[in-house]
Design an enzyme around this catalytic site. Structure first.
Site, PDB file in Angstrom:
ATOM      1  N   PHE A 132      47.450  -6.748  29.470  1.00 31.75           N
ATOM      2  CA  PHE A 132      47.938  -6.849  28.095  1.00 31.75           C
ATOM      3  C   PHE A 132      49.431  -6.558  28.133  1.00 31.75           C
ATOM      4  CE2 PHE A 132      47.817  -5.069  23.558  1.00 31.75           C
ATOM      5  CZ  PHE A 132      47.785  -6.331  22.983  1.00 31.75           C
ATOM      6  N   ALA A 133      50.257  -7.577  27.933  1.00 35.07           N
ATOM      7  CA  ALA A 133      51.703  -7.452  28.113  1.00 35.07           C
ATOM      8  C   ALA A 133      52.421  -7.415  26.771  1.00 35.07           C
ATOM      9  CB  ALA A 133      52.227  -8.605  28.970  1.00 35.07           C
ATOM     10  N   SER A 135      54.934  -4.349  26.046  1.00 38.10           N
ATOM     11  CA  SER A 135      56.178  -3.591  26.180  1.00 38.10           C
ATOM     12  C   SER A 135      57.291  -4.379  26.857  1.00 38.10           C
ATOM     13  CB  SER A 135      55.932  -2.311  26.981  1.00 38.10           C
ATOM     14  OG  SER A 135      55.045  -1.455  26.293  1.00 38.10           O
ATOM     15  N   GLY A 346      47.574  28.381  42.383  1.00 38.63           N
ATOM     16  CA  GLY A 346      48.712  28.876  43.123  1.00 38.63           C
ATOM     17  C   GLY A 346      49.286  27.797  44.023  1.00 38.63           C
ATOM     18  N   GLU A 370      50.608   3.509  25.471  1.00 39.34           N
ATOM     19  CA  GLU A 370      49.910   3.152  24.226  1.00 39.34           C
ATOM     20  C   GLU A 370      50.397   3.989  23.040  1.00 39.34           C
ATOM     21  OE1 GLU A 370      45.683   2.355  24.432  1.00 39.34           O
ATOM     22  OE2 GLU A 370      45.845   1.949  26.571  1.00 39.34           O
TER      23      GLU A 370
END
Length: 394
Positions: A132-133, A135, A346, A370
């Site tokens: 899903f493109a 940005s 630690g 998202e």
């Protein structure tokens, strides 16, 4: 109602027993945990993220976990449970599942019959990989600022521009690309297109991330598409993008919950075994207080995710607000829980490629993609009804 003890500890079994879930969700949780245990070597196997992503995707398809993408009903409580279980098991398992579901959703909701027939069976089987493109470098959370253009031609469309930070870039077989098709400002004039990965002029630039994943930038240079590549109505790209993102934000919260629960469980096991001052690490009041804080955050995150998924499943028109609330709180809380777990481990928590070190790197992106936490706060604030409180008499 089944006993809370029927589901293994990956989930909060007492929360699953609440009326927010139904019997088939509890059964699903049981099957998810069992399957993840059986597929441990596949889900957490070594290799490049691109190869692992493809392998895990096929395993998810063979297991039937993606079958709902091809004609199954919307069930966001089930989707959230799947992401929580897979994130608990392994980061790339959740990644493969979530991006496939995200990519198929625009097709499921807006695709033509022919588009669905062409892609959904393969996506559901895990033999096709989706992406899903949305940005871009200058248009991340600001979808209305998208600059990639799609010019209509006599034979279809011509796409030019670039996309950034695209999940599954380089392994996807088809990309849903949001592009500007009209002169209108901002959100007006955006449309969605289905772009096969072998389209001439499409180039992928891989991006190495702190948590290894198949992710990269897309460059589209005179990518010619036929008219039927348009997904949904012309000019409908912005609503498609916002609806899909609004639906999936709650599932990001579910994944964060899975990461956080895995970190908390690992820290608890270590603290009960590690000798300290004549007893065990867990006996120290400060350590017990740290676990109390973790439990509060886990409970709150789980309830917010469950509530948001329940809201969308029951058809609430305000699901997007609840989705943002769940994503914001769960991802921020998960970051704090993982950090606390590293502190309790630690120096052992800083060893490269140890469980805690991986979780520390993996959890960070969830507060960004998202819709970043800052964007979620803006969405939530905009949804507040100022008239819910009486005006001051003064």
């Amino acid at each position: 109602m089944p006993s809370p003890t029927t589901v293994p500890s990956t989930f909060d079994t007492h929360l699953l027993a609440l009326p927010l879930y139904e019997d088939h969700h509890r059964e699903l949780a049981q099957r998810l945990v069992t399957w993840c245990a059986e597929q441990r070597e596949v889900l957490a196997g070594a290799g490049r993220p691109e190869a692992v992503g493809r392998r895990v995707l096929r395993a998810l398809g063979d297991g039937g976990w993606l079958a709902f993408l091809d004609g199954g009903p919307d069930d966001y409580r089930a989707l959230c449970l799947a992401r929580e279980a897979l994130a608990y098991a392994d980061d790339l398992a959740d990644y493969a599942f979530s991006i496939q579901a995200l990519s198929a959703t625009p097709l499921r909701r807006f695709g033509t019959d022919e588009q669905r027939r062409r892609y959904l069976p393969g996506l559901a089987a895990g033999t096709l990989c989706g992406a899903f493109a949305v940005s871009e470098e200058a248009a991340g959370s600001d979808v209305a600022a998208i600059g990639l253009t799609a010019r209509e031609t006599a034979s279809g469309w011509l796409l030019n521009g670039a996309k950034a930070w695209i999940a599954n870039a380089g392994i996807a077989d088809v990309y849903t690309v949001i592009a500007r098709t009209g002169p209108g400002p901002g959100a007006f004039g955006l449309s969605a297109f289905l772009v096969p990965s072998d389209t001439p002029g499409l180039r992928v630039e891989p991006v190495p991330m702190i948590a290894p994943r198949a992710l990269g930038h897309l460059v589209l240079d005179d990518c010619a598409l036929p008219p039927e590549a348009l997904l949904g109505a012309r000019g409908g790209g912005y609503p498609i993008a916002m609806e899909v993102l609004g639906r999936f934000r709650m599932t990001v919260g579910a994944a964060a919950l899975g990461f956080a629960r895995r970190a908390a469980d690992a820290a608890l096991a270590r603290s009960r075994e590690r000798p300290m001052q004549g007893g065990k690490l867990f006996d120290l009041p400060t350590v017990r207080a740290a676990f109390a804080e973790m439990e509060v955050k886990l409970d709150a995150a789980a309830l917010l995710v469950a509530r948001s998924a329940w809201e969308i499943d029951r058809g609430s028109p305000r699901y997007a607000r609840h989705s943002s609330v769940a994503k914001l709180y769960a991802t921020e809380a998960a970051q704090q829980i993982v950090d606390s777990a590293v502190q309790l481990f630690g120096a052992a928590g800083l060893v490269h490629d140890s469980l805690l070190e991986r979780l520390y790197r993996q959890i960070r992106s969830l507060r960004i993609y998202e819709g970043s936490s800052e964007v979620q706060r803006a969405i939530i604030a905009a949804a507040i009804d100022p008239d819910r409180a009486p005006r001051s008499a003064s």
